[in-house]
Design a protein around this motif. Structure first.
Motif, PDB file in Angstrom:
ATOM      1  N   MET A   1      52.166  26.104  30.437  1.00 23.37           N
ATOM      2  CA  MET A   1      52.076  25.850  28.993  1.00 23.37           C
ATOM      3  C   MET A   1      51.157  27.153  28.591  1.00 23.37           C
ATOM      4  O   MET A   1      50.471  27.478  29.047  1.00 23.37           O
ATOM      5  CB  MET A   1      51.393  24.669  28.483  1.00 23.37           C
ATOM      6  CG  MET A   1      51.233  24.307  27.108  1.00 23.37           C
ATOM      7  SD  MET A   1      52.579  22.938  27.040  1.00 23.37           S
ATOM      8  CE  MET A   1      52.893  22.934  25.170  1.00 23.37           C
ATOM      9  N   GLY A   2      51.621  27.606  27.228  1.00 30.95           N
ATOM     10  CA  GLY A   2      50.923  28.828  26.894  1.00 30.95           C
ATOM     11  C   GLY A   2      50.074  28.537  25.869  1.00 30.95           C
ATOM     12  O   GLY A   2      49.716  27.490  25.303  1.00 30.95           O
ATOM     13  N   LYS A   3      49.640  29.508  24.841  1.00 27.23           N
ATOM     14  CA  LYS A   3      48.730  29.494  23.719  1.00 27.23           C
ATOM     15  C   LYS A   3      49.855  29.853  22.476  1.00 27.23           C
ATOM     16  O   LYS A   3      50.469  30.772  22.649  1.00 27.23           O
ATOM     17  CB  LYS A   3      47.405  30.253  23.782  1.00 27.23           C
ATOM     18  CG  LYS A   3      46.574  29.675  24.468  1.00 27.23           C
ATOM     19  CD  LYS A   3      46.005  28.452  24.076  1.00 27.23           C
ATOM     20  CE  LYS A   3      44.671  27.991  24.610  1.00 27.23           C
ATOM     21  NZ  LYS A   3      44.124  26.644  23.932  1.00 27.23           N
ATOM     22  N   LYS A   4      49.363  29.500  21.443  1.00 28.47           N
ATOM     23  CA  LYS A   4      49.909  29.947  20.060  1.00 28.47           C
ATOM     24  C   LYS A   4      48.824  30.770  19.237  1.00 28.47           C
ATOM     25  O   LYS A   4      47.797  30.024  19.100  1.00 28.47           O
ATOM     26  CB  LYS A   4      50.520  28.858  19.278  1.00 28.47           C
ATOM     27  CG  LYS A   4      51.115  29.224  17.976  1.00 28.47           C
ATOM     28  CD  LYS A   4      51.914  28.237  17.122  1.00 28.47           C
ATOM     29  CE  LYS A   4      52.505  28.998  15.750  1.00 28.47           C
ATOM     30  NZ  LYS A   4      52.846  27.783  15.057  1.00 28.47           N
ATOM     31  N   VAL A   5      49.158  31.860  18.933  1.00 31.44           N
ATOM     32  CA  VAL A   5      48.115  32.725  18.129  1.00 31.44           C
ATOM     33  C   VAL A   5      48.590  32.844  16.832  1.00 31.44           C
ATOM     34  O   VAL A   5      49.727  33.387  16.394  1.00 31.44           O
ATOM     35  CB  VAL A   5      47.847  34.084  19.065  1.00 31.44           C
ATOM     36  CG1 VAL A   5      47.100  34.945  18.243  1.00 31.44           C
ATOM     37  CG2 VAL A   5      47.565  33.887  20.414  1.00 31.44           C
ATOM     38  N   VAL A   6      47.756  32.702  15.610  1.00 31.57           N
ATOM     39  CA  VAL A   6      48.273  32.602  14.496  1.00 31.57           C
ATOM     40  C   VAL A   6      47.253  33.617  13.807  1.00 31.57           C
ATOM     41  O   VAL A   6      46.028  33.830  13.769  1.00 31.57           O
ATOM     42  CB  VAL A   6      48.149  31.266  13.761  1.00 31.57           C
ATOM     43  CG1 VAL A   6      48.045  31.653  12.142  1.00 31.57           C
ATOM     44  CG2 VAL A   6      48.397  30.027  14.432  1.00 31.57           C
ATOM     45  N   PHE A   7      48.101  34.661  13.256  1.00 27.50           N
ATOM     46  CA  PHE A   7      47.535  35.891  12.622  1.00 27.50           C
ATOM     47  C   PHE A   7      47.155  35.390  11.264  1.00 27.50           C
ATOM     48  O   PHE A   7      48.154  35.002  10.270  1.00 27.50           O
ATOM     49  CB  PHE A   7      48.467  36.894  12.752  1.00 27.50           C
ATOM     50  CG  PHE A   7      48.008  38.282  12.032  1.00 27.50           C
ATOM     51  CD1 PHE A   7      46.872  38.783  12.248  1.00 27.50           C
ATOM     52  CD2 PHE A   7      49.014  38.948  11.352  1.00 27.50           C
ATOM     53  CE1 PHE A   7      46.495  39.991  11.872  1.00 27.50           C
ATOM     54  CE2 PHE A   7      48.625  40.323  10.783  1.00 27.50           C
ATOM     55  CZ  PHE A   7      47.293  40.686  11.235  1.00 27.50           C
ATOM     56  N   ASN A   8      46.104  35.434  10.583  1.00 27.24           N
ATOM     57  CA  ASN A   8      45.663  35.256   9.445  1.00 27.24           C
ATOM     58  C   ASN A   8      45.197  36.395   8.664  1.00 27.24           C
ATOM     59  O   ASN A   8      44.414  37.524   9.031  1.00 27.24           O
ATOM     60  CB  ASN A   8      44.481  34.312   9.290  1.00 27.24           C
ATOM     61  CG  ASN A   8      44.860  33.096   9.799  1.00 27.24           C
ATOM     62  OD1 ASN A   8      46.043  32.330   9.630  1.00 27.24           O
ATOM     63  ND2 ASN A   8      43.861  32.329  10.716  1.00 27.24           N
ATOM     64  N   GLY A   9      45.380  36.575   6.924  1.00 25.81           N
ATOM     65  CA  GLY A   9      44.888  37.117   6.175  1.00 25.81           C
ATOM     66  C   GLY A   9      44.809  38.698   6.019  1.00 25.81           C
ATOM     67  O   GLY A   9      44.165  39.308   5.608  1.00 25.81           O
ATOM     68  N   ILE A  10      46.132  39.283   6.265  1.00 19.29           N
ATOM     69  CA  ILE A  10      46.080  40.584   5.984  1.00 19.29           C
ATOM     70  C   ILE A  10      47.722  40.878   5.152  1.00 19.29           C
ATOM     71  O   ILE A  10      48.573  40.387   5.674  1.00 19.29           O
ATOM     72  CB  ILE A  10      46.340  41.493   7.409  1.00 19.29           C
ATOM     73  CG1 ILE A  10      44.882  41.884   7.530  1.00 19.29           C
ATOM     74  CG2 ILE A  10      47.387  42.411   7.223  1.00 19.29           C
ATOM     75  CD1 ILE A  10      44.995  43.000   8.681  1.00 19.29           C
ATOM     76  N   GLU A  11      47.409  41.545   4.322  1.00 18.11           N
ATOM     77  CA  GLU A  11      48.643  42.091   3.443  1.00 18.11           C
ATOM     78  C   GLU A  11      48.409  43.578   3.194  1.00 18.11           C
ATOM     79  O   GLU A  11      47.295  43.802   2.777  1.00 18.11           O
ATOM     80  CB  GLU A  11      48.705  41.302   2.160  1.00 18.11           C
ATOM     81  CG  GLU A  11      49.891  41.887   1.358  1.00 18.11           C
ATOM     82  CD  GLU A  11      50.226  40.955   0.150  1.00 18.11           C
ATOM     83  OE1 GLU A  11      50.950  41.362  -0.679  1.00 18.11           O
ATOM     84  OE2 GLU A  11      49.561  39.912   0.008  1.00 18.11           O
ATOM     85  N   ILE A  12      49.373  44.380   3.856  1.00 20.06           N
ATOM     86  CA  ILE A  12      49.112  45.834   3.617  1.00 20.06           C
ATOM     87  C   ILE A  12      50.604  46.372   2.958  1.00 20.06           C
ATOM     88  O   ILE A  12      51.559  45.949   3.385  1.00 20.06           O
ATOM     89  CB  ILE A  12      48.926  46.765   4.856  1.00 20.06           C
ATOM     90  CG1 ILE A  12      47.694  46.161   5.307  1.00 20.06           C
ATOM     91  CG2 ILE A  12      49.108  48.004   4.751  1.00 20.06           C
ATOM     92  CD1 ILE A  12      47.428  46.906   6.789  1.00 20.06           C
ATOM     93  N   LEU A  13      50.208  47.034   1.519  1.00 19.44           N
ATOM     94  CA  LEU A  13      51.633  47.682   1.263  1.00 19.44           C
ATOM     95  C   LEU A  13      51.474  49.228   1.604  1.00 19.44           C
ATOM     96  O   LEU A  13      50.666  49.895   0.855  1.00 19.44           O
ATOM     97  CB  LEU A  13      51.542  47.392  -0.460  1.00 19.44           C
ATOM     98  CG  LEU A  13      51.604  46.018  -0.798  1.00 19.44           C
ATOM     99  CD1 LEU A  13      51.510  45.615  -2.470  1.00 19.44           C
ATOM    100  CD2 LEU A  13      52.837  45.180  -0.218  1.00 19.44           C
ATOM    101  N   THR A  14      52.446  49.524   2.333  1.00 17.14           N
ATOM    102  CA  THR A  14      52.360  50.880   2.493  1.00 17.14           C
ATOM    103  C   THR A  14      53.848  51.455   2.885  1.00 17.14           C
ATOM    104  O   THR A  14      54.851  50.508   3.321  1.00 17.14           O
ATOM    105  CB  THR A  14      51.431  51.274   3.685  1.00 17.14           C
ATOM    106  OG1 THR A  14      51.289  52.465   4.101  1.00 17.14           O
ATOM    107  CG2 THR A  14      51.957  50.397   5.071  1.00 17.14           C
ATOM    108  N   SER A  15      54.089  52.688   3.068  1.00 15.08           N
ATOM    109  CA  SER A  15      55.225  53.341   3.156  1.00 15.08           C
ATOM    110  C   SER A  15      55.613  53.042   5.013  1.00 15.08           C
ATOM    111  O   SER A  15      54.457  53.026   5.570  1.00 15.08           O
ATOM    112  CB  SER A  15      55.118  54.756   3.064  1.00 15.08           C
ATOM    113  OG  SER A  15      56.302  55.429   4.033  1.00 15.08           O
ATOM    114  N   GLU A  16      56.697  52.950   5.247  1.00 12.40           N
ATOM    115  CA  GLU A  16      57.293  52.576   6.913  1.00 12.40           C
ATOM    116  C   GLU A  16      56.839  53.834   7.369  1.00 12.40           C
ATOM    117  O   GLU A  16      56.915  53.801   8.571  1.00 12.40           O
ATOM    118  CB  GLU A  16      58.722  52.270   6.962  1.00 12.40           C
ATOM    119  CG  GLU A  16      58.950  50.917   6.296  1.00 12.40           C
ATOM    120  CD  GLU A  16      60.434  50.454   6.312  1.00 12.40           C
ATOM    121  OE1 GLU A  16      60.996  51.162   7.446  1.00 12.40           O
ATOM    122  OE2 GLU A  16      60.941  49.543   6.015  1.00 12.40           O
TER     123      GLU A  16
END
Length: 106
Positions: A1-16
């Motif tokens: 069994m593994g772990k689940k990692v949840v990424f919180n709190g970032i929003e970046i608007l930028t060119s690819e």
């Protein structure tokens, strides 16, 4: 069994085409991938905040803040993961960023 990692709190608007933003997301994805594949149920649930200072000519410097992590072996695993990703942003970014992650059982 593994772990689940949840990424919180970032929003970046930028060119690819923005190499700094692309490098940062590659770095974050690699940390999440390594945490999920290297941590297991014995590592417990905890919150991890990684504050990273990026430099153009040397590896990033990480500061780690944890909440709910009392297991020293798990701490050592997390530090090794960060060491493995340290060169990911070298030469591609300059500045600071904070990544907040929630690590829990699947």
């Amino acid at each position: 069994m593994g772990k689940k990692v949840v990424f919180n709190g970032i929003e970046i608007l930028t060119s690819e085409d923005d190499i700094s933003a692309r490098s940062f997301f590659d770095f974050t994805e690699e940390i999440i991938r390594l945490l999920e594949s290297n941590l297991d149920d014995s590592d417990g649930n905890f919150r991890l905040s990684i504050s990273t200072e990026f430099f153009m000519n040397k590896p990033p410097k990480h500061s780690i803040y944890v909440n709910g992590l009392n297991n020293q072996q798990t701490r050592e695993k997390v530090v090794k993961i960060l060491q493995r990703t340290a060169g990911k942003l070298r030469g591609h970014a300059n500045g600071t960023a904070r990544v907040n992650l929630l690590i829990n059982d699947r």
